[in-house]
Design an enzyme around this catalytic site. Structure first.
Site, PDB file in Angstrom:
ATOM      1  N   HIS A 101     -18.428  24.006   8.207  1.00  0.00           N
ATOM      2  CA  HIS A 101     -18.958  24.328   6.884  1.00  0.00           C
ATOM      3  C   HIS A 101     -19.946  25.479   6.924  1.00  0.00           C
ATOM      4  O   HIS A 101     -20.737  25.660   5.998  1.00  0.00           O
ATOM      5  CB  HIS A 101     -19.617  23.100   6.245  1.00  0.00           C
TER       6      HIS A 101
HETATM    7 FE1  FES Z   1     -20.689  20.788   8.594  1.00  0.00          FE
HETATM    8 FE2  FES Z   1     -21.321  21.773  10.953  1.00  0.00          FE
HETATM    9  S1  FES Z   1     -21.621  22.679   9.040  1.00  0.00           S
HETATM   10  S2  FES Z   1     -20.365  19.881  10.506  1.00  0.00           S
END
Ligand code: FES
Length: 203
Positions: free
Chosen positions: A168
């Protein structure tokens, strides 16, 4: 700098590990995977976890409660990934530039002000020094597990020259502190000591 935050969906097949499962048991030495340079480390991260996943979970977790690492062949700018309690632990010999970059960050710019260092008081601030051990500040020893949802970030990538989580888009600096993205905490520093100049014991 560009904002590389991604939607909150994990990449297909991305490895997740509970970032809070950081124990302190000591039993015996086990294996370690050595990689040199960022690309090799990325390759190891990609091939290591299927192997771990195939192990009996009880036996694997217990066998890796303590890990001893010979760091004598690691040069500045190189990393290895050790396995400790079933988790990848980055052991990075940081360059002068990496240390300087981390030292120059004002603490009030940090998203997580806590050092998250199991070797220090739980309130210790997240200075670069507090992310390491006294006299061994060039070594960053860190559970390489994203504190958002437990993916394994990639080393020496992202806008801060540290770690980038492809799930993410969380970005960590050269001290493994969260700087951008959804992860709430700095990556954890496990309990560790140098038993001599070239031997590191994690756990
Ligand atoms: Fe979501 Fe690393 S940014 S698990």
């Amino acid at each position: 700098m560009s904002d590389t935050t991604h939607p909150i969906t994990a990449a297909p097949g991305a490895k997740r590990i509970d970032p809070h499962e950081v124990g302190t048991g000591v039993t015996r030495r086990d294996f370690l995977v050595i990689a040199t340079g960022a690309f090799a480390a990325v390759g190891v991260a990609g091939t290591l976890w299927p192997f771990i996943d195939q192990m009996n979970p009880d036996a694997a977790a217990l066998a890796l409660a303590s890990t001893e690492v010979d760091v004598s062949s690691i040069e500045p700018g190189q990393s290895i990934i050790a396995v400790w309690q079933g988790k990848p632990v980055a052991v990075r010999y940081r360059t002068e530039e990496e240390m300087k970059a981390a030292q120059q960050v004002p603490l009030d710019e940090l998203k997580d002000p806590n050092a998250r260092n199991a070797n220090l008081d739980s309130n210790a601030p997240a200075t670069d020094e507090n992310r390491t051990r006294p006299g061994k500040e060039e070594w960053l020893v860190m559970v390489q597990v994203c504190t958002h949802l437990g993916c394994v970030p990639l080393g020496q990538q992202g806008d801060f020259g540290g770690w980038f989580c492809p799930c993410h888009g969380s970005q960590y600096d050269t001290a493994g502190r969260i700087r951008r993205g959804p992860a709430p905490e700095n990556m954890a520093i496990p309990p560790y000591t140098f038993t001599n100049d070239t031997t590191l014991r994690i756990g």
